[in-house]
Design an enzyme around this catalytic site. Structure first.
Site, PDB file in Angstrom:
ATOM      1  N   HIS A   1       0.860  -1.197   0.000  1.00  0.00           N
ATOM      2  CA  HIS A   1       0.000   0.000   0.000  1.00  0.00           C
ATOM      3  C   HIS A   1       0.891   1.240   0.000  1.00  0.00           C
ATOM      4  CE1 HIS A   1      -2.739   3.119   1.349  1.00  0.00           C
ATOM      5  NE2 HIS A   1      -3.712   2.359   0.883  1.00  0.00           N
TER       6      HIS A   1
ATOM      7  N   GLU B   1      -3.776   2.852  -7.151  1.00  0.00           N
ATOM      8  CA  GLU B   1      -4.125   3.966  -6.264  1.00  0.00           C
ATOM      9  C   GLU B   1      -3.117   5.104  -6.466  1.00  0.00           C
ATOM     10  OE1 GLU B   1      -6.439   2.045  -2.508  1.00  0.00           O
ATOM     11  OE2 GLU B   1      -4.498   2.926  -2.100  1.00  0.00           O
TER      12      GLU B   1
HETATM   13  O1  G3P Z   1      -6.531   1.609   0.417  1.00  0.00           O
HETATM   14  C1  G3P Z   1      -7.499   2.573   0.190  1.00  0.00           C
HETATM   15  C2  G3P Z   1      -6.979   3.906   0.144  1.00  0.00           C
HETATM   16  O2  G3P Z   1      -5.648   4.172   0.157  1.00  0.00           O
HETATM   17  C3  G3P Z   1      -7.845   4.962  -0.388  1.00  0.00           C
HETATM   18  O3  G3P Z   1      -8.017   5.851   0.657  1.00  0.00           O
HETATM   19  O4  G3P Z   1      -9.246   7.517   1.932  1.00  0.00           O
HETATM   20  O5  G3P Z   1      -8.865   7.831  -0.503  1.00  0.00           O
HETATM   21  O6  G3P Z   1     -10.465   6.089   0.285  1.00  0.00           O
HETATM   22  P1  G3P Z   1      -9.219   6.878   0.570  1.00  0.00           P
END
Ligand code: G3P
Length: 226
Positions: free
Chosen positions: A88, A144
């Site tokens: 992550h 991400e």
């Molecule tokens: O692993 C999920 C994450 O990093 C996304 O975070 O707070 O943008 O939904 P968020």
């Protein structure tokens, strides 16, 4: 079947609402046709694993032994969790030698999990990383973009072309699920992600930082089911 991973991160709310979120996820998974997986902090992994499908937020690639502060595949098995997130953005596998992503260590971690019957969801920040990770055949690969994590602009709205390209890449070259996350808050984001080809979502602040987590989870599940 679409997948929704709820990453509790280290938010205080993880300890206030975490078990209730797990209960609700379990109920909704049974009726909605979406697989909802929770990823709580290590100290409540065993608790949520008794309630619903649970994965850890990370793991070290070592075997059980003299490794203070490390978390091994064996511990995850003992806690009866289904698998783990790996790499992550907030917990990257970077090499202490050159600060680069340590693909060898990630592969060792994926292989140890696979051998132990644990699922692996590996996060990537860009297409180059996705190309390397898909060779490792994890259960899922999650795109991400770090700059959107925790914000209010979703990856599906902000980077539709890259999301599309990412999903295509994963589907054409592997059996892994193509997941996306960052800034996802509601139904429209979820619908858009499906339109772009994704198999599911990783969501944290949108669920953890609201009092009405049930309606957010409902909306996301509805969006994923369209
Ligand atoms: O692993 C999920 C994450 O990093 C996304 O975070 O707070 O943008 O939904 P968020």
């Amino acid at each position: 079947m679409k997948t929704l991973i709820i990453n509790y991160k280290a938010y205080k709310e993880a300890f206030i609402n975490g078990l209730n979120i797990a209960e609700y996820s379990n109920e909704l998974s049974k009726t909605s046709g979406v697989s909802i997986i929770v990823s709580p902090p290590f100290t409540i992994l065993r608790d949520t694993a008794k309630i619903t499908k649970t994965i850890a937020q990370g793991m070290n690639e070592v075997d059980p032994g003299a490794f203070t502060g490390h978390v091994t595949w064996f511990e995850l098995k003992q806690a009866a969790v289904a698998g783990t997130l790996l790499n992550h953005s907030e917990n990257r596998y970077t090499s202490s030698k050159n600060g680069q992503l340590d693909y060898v260590a990630i592969k060792i971690a994926v292989d140890k999990c696979t051998a132990a019957g644990l699922e692996t969801y590996v996060c990537v920040q860009n297409m180059d990383e996705a190309k390397e990770i898909l060779k490792m055949n994890p259960t899922g690969i999650a795109y991400e973009p770090p700059e959107l994590i925790g914000g209010d602009i979703s990856v599906s709205n902000s980077k539709p072309d890259i999301v599309k390209e990412f999903c295509r890449l994963i589907k054409d070259n592997s059996n892994s699920l193509a997941l996306i996350g960052a800034g996802i808050k509601g139904k429209e984001d979820a619908e858009k992600s499906v339109e772009l080809g994704s198999d599911g979502l990783l969501v944290a602040s949108g669920i953890l930082k609201t009092n009405d987590y049930k309606s957010v989870i409902n909306d996301l599940v509805e969006g994923l089911s369209k």
